[in-house]
Design an enzyme around this catalytic site. Sequence first.
Site, short mmCIF file in Angstrom:
data_model
loop_
_atom_site.label_atom_id
_atom_site.label_comp_id
_atom_site.label_asym_id
_atom_site.label_seq_id
_atom_site.Cartn_x
_atom_site.Cartn_y
_atom_site.Cartn_z
N GLN A 1 -8.73 -13.45 4.47
CA GLN A 1 -9.08 -12.07 4.25
C GLN A 1 -9.54 -12.04 2.83
O GLN A 1 -8.90 -11.87 2.02
CB GLN A 1 -8.07 -11.05 4.55
CG GLN A 1 -8.39 -9.76 4.34
CD GLN A 1 -7.35 -8.45 4.48
OE1 GLN A 1 -7.36 -7.64 3.86
NE2 GLN A 1 -6.69 -8.85 5.41
N TYR B 1 1.03 -1.06 -0.08
CA TYR B 1 0.04 0.15 -0.16
C TYR B 1 0.77 1.42 0.07
O TYR B 1 1.71 1.71 0.99
CB TYR B 1 -1.14 0.00 1.23
CG TYR B 1 -1.98 -1.08 1.26
CD1 TYR B 1 -2.35 -1.71 0.36
CD2 TYR B 1 -2.65 -1.34 2.43
CE1 TYR B 1 -3.21 -2.83 0.37
CE2 TYR B 1 -3.71 -2.29 2.46
CZ TYR B 1 -3.98 -3.08 1.28
OH TYR B 1 -4.88 -4.16 1.50
N1 LIG Z 1 -6.42 -8.33 0.81
C1 LIG Z 1 -6.66 -7.63 -0.05
O1 LIG Z 1 -6.49 -7.93 -1.31
C2 LIG Z 1 -7.68 -6.29 0.12
C3 LIG Z 1 -8.06 -5.60 -0.89
C4 LIG Z 1 -8.73 -4.56 -0.77
C5 LIG Z 1 -9.03 -4.13 0.74
N2 LIG Z 1 -8.30 -4.64 1.54
C6 LIG Z 1 -8.27 -4.04 3.08
O2 LIG Z 1 -9.65 -3.99 3.38
C7 LIG Z 1 -9.68 -2.39 3.83
C8 LIG Z 1 -11.25 -2.17 3.52
O3 LIG Z 1 -11.39 -1.93 1.98
P1 LIG Z 1 -11.50 -0.94 1.20
O4 LIG Z 1 -10.64 0.39 1.62
O5 LIG Z 1 -11.19 -1.42 -0.25
O6 LIG Z 1 -13.01 -0.49 1.36
P2 LIG Z 1 -13.99 0.06 2.04
O7 LIG Z 1 -13.94 -0.45 3.45
O8 LIG Z 1 -15.45 -0.80 1.47
O9 LIG Z 1 -14.45 1.41 1.53
C9 LIG Z 1 -13.58 2.23 2.08
C10 LIG Z 1 -13.66 3.59 1.36
O10 LIG Z 1 -14.90 4.19 1.50
C11 LIG Z 1 -15.28 5.62 1.61
N3 LIG Z 1 -15.78 5.65 3.08
C12 LIG Z 1 -15.31 5.15 4.28
N4 LIG Z 1 -15.97 5.79 5.13
C13 LIG Z 1 -17.02 6.43 4.65
C14 LIG Z 1 -18.11 7.12 5.22
N5 LIG Z 1 -18.29 7.03 6.62
N6 LIG Z 1 -18.78 7.90 4.51
C15 LIG Z 1 -18.55 7.81 3.13
N7 LIG Z 1 -17.46 7.25 2.57
C16 LIG Z 1 -16.61 6.46 3.27
C17 LIG Z 1 -13.70 6.02 1.53
O11 LIG Z 1 -13.36 6.28 0.32
P3 LIG Z 1 -13.81 7.66 -0.24
O12 LIG Z 1 -14.12 8.92 0.59
O13 LIG Z 1 -12.73 7.99 -1.19
O14 LIG Z 1 -14.90 7.45 -1.11
C18 LIG Z 1 -12.91 4.62 1.97
O15 LIG Z 1 -11.62 4.69 1.60
C19 LIG Z 1 -8.51 -1.77 3.10
O16 LIG Z 1 -8.08 -0.60 3.34
C20 LIG Z 1 -7.63 -2.79 3.29
O17 LIG Z 1 -6.88 -2.74 4.56
C21 LIG Z 1 -7.55 -5.74 1.24
#
Ligand SMILES: NC(=O)c1ccc[n+]([C@@H]2O[C@H](COP(=O)([O-])OP(=O)(O)OC[C@H]3O[C@@H](n4cnc5c(N)ncnc54)[C@H](OP(=O)(O)O)[C@@H]3O)[C@@H](O)[C@H]2O)c1
Length: 317
Positions: free
Chosen positions: A179, A61
């Site tokens: 995960q 990341y």
């Molecule tokens: N293992 C893997 O391959 C893999 C892949 C993906 C993710 N992950 C892990 O999982 C975590 C979570 O997944 P993710 O970050 O992809 O997606 P998520 O949790 O589904 O969405 C996070 C995004 O949603 C928006 N957000 C968050 N809270 C909000 C709120 N209260 N109101 C409005 N918008 C909000 C923000 O982006 P905006 O404000 O820009 O819209 C934020 O970056 C990652 O950070 C990472 O640690 C792992």
Amino acid sequence: MEKRKLGFSELYLTPIGLGTWAMGGGDWKFGWGPQKDLNSIKAVHAAIEEGINWIDTAAIYGHGHSEEVIRKAIKGRREEVIIATKCGRVWEDNSLEIGKSLKRKSIKKEVEASLKRLGIEVIDLYQIHWPEPAEEIEEGWGTIADLIREGKVRYGGVSNFNLEQLKKAQAIHPIASLQPPYSMLKREVEEEVMPYCKINEIGIIAYSPMQAGLLSGKFSRERASNLPQSDWRSRNPFFLEPQISKYLKKVEKLKEIATAKGISMAQLSLAWVLRRDEVTAAIVGARDARQIKETVIAGSLVLNELEVNEVEQILSL
Ligand SMILES: NC(=O)c1ccc[n+]([C@@H]2O[C@H](COP(=O)([O-])OP(=O)(O)OC[C@H]3O[C@@H](n4cnc5c(N)ncnc54)[C@H](OP(=O)(O)O)[C@@H]3O)[C@@H](O)[C@H]2O)c1
């Protein structure tokens, strides 16, 4: 917030964990557009203050940047958080190319670099990020088992593994956690993977539970079409037509269920992920303190049968 045991491990996690992919910033292939470190640090502090006891990151990341931000944010607070990070995606300095390696030598080098960037002595949960290259899964997982014996890592987990790959790794060393992606819009793991994890005491920590923000209730077609090129979502099919319009229509209907319950759409989407008892926790991404303060509330919400059925009806449309 309650804490839940992660698989067979002795790690007790809050149902909401803080995801820090977006904190890697925008200067790499899978960046999230501009992101200020100060906002990231404030988000980590807010998460801890709200009771969240674990953080998920990965070496890749921001090519180490997310881990460095976490080091700054948890300075003097190491005892308050469980740290999960990942290996297997590698890069060269001054290159945007991302390599894949689960070779022993590569993981041994990666773990030292992550420990240093995070400023910690031991990684609580070390995960293989992707099962790639496939022919190196056994070597990679065997190396994680060695790192546990050496005391550099407390528990080993995997990410993005299918059933066959889970079985392969489990035969070498017990897997503490998987995960996978899991959200209202991405449910493949329900069929085979969740039952396997339950039987084998593998905790599930669901990633992208709001489908990278699409289910936050604050996304719009305008926002999707104006995402900067440095935000990976600008190239992702979920955020492009025709899918984006289809999904946002569902979100509008789902919002009615959230409103009737007096919660936000973001909270509904997370409570829905947490309704399954195979799911230990959801990893929720945040770019600032305000976002995590809203989403953490989902860790204490329960959907009743009627609400789950109503969601199901909308998702099936
Ligand atoms: N293992 C893997 O391959 C893999 C892949 C993906 C993710 N992950 C892990 O999982 C975590 C979570 O997944 P993710 O970050 O992809 O997606 P998520 O949790 O589904 O969405 C996070 C995004 O949603 C928006 N957000 C968050 N809270 C909000 C709120 N209260 N109101 C409005 N918008 C909000 C923000 O982006 P905006 O404000 O820009 O819209 C934020 O970056 C990652 O950070 C990472 O640690 C792992």
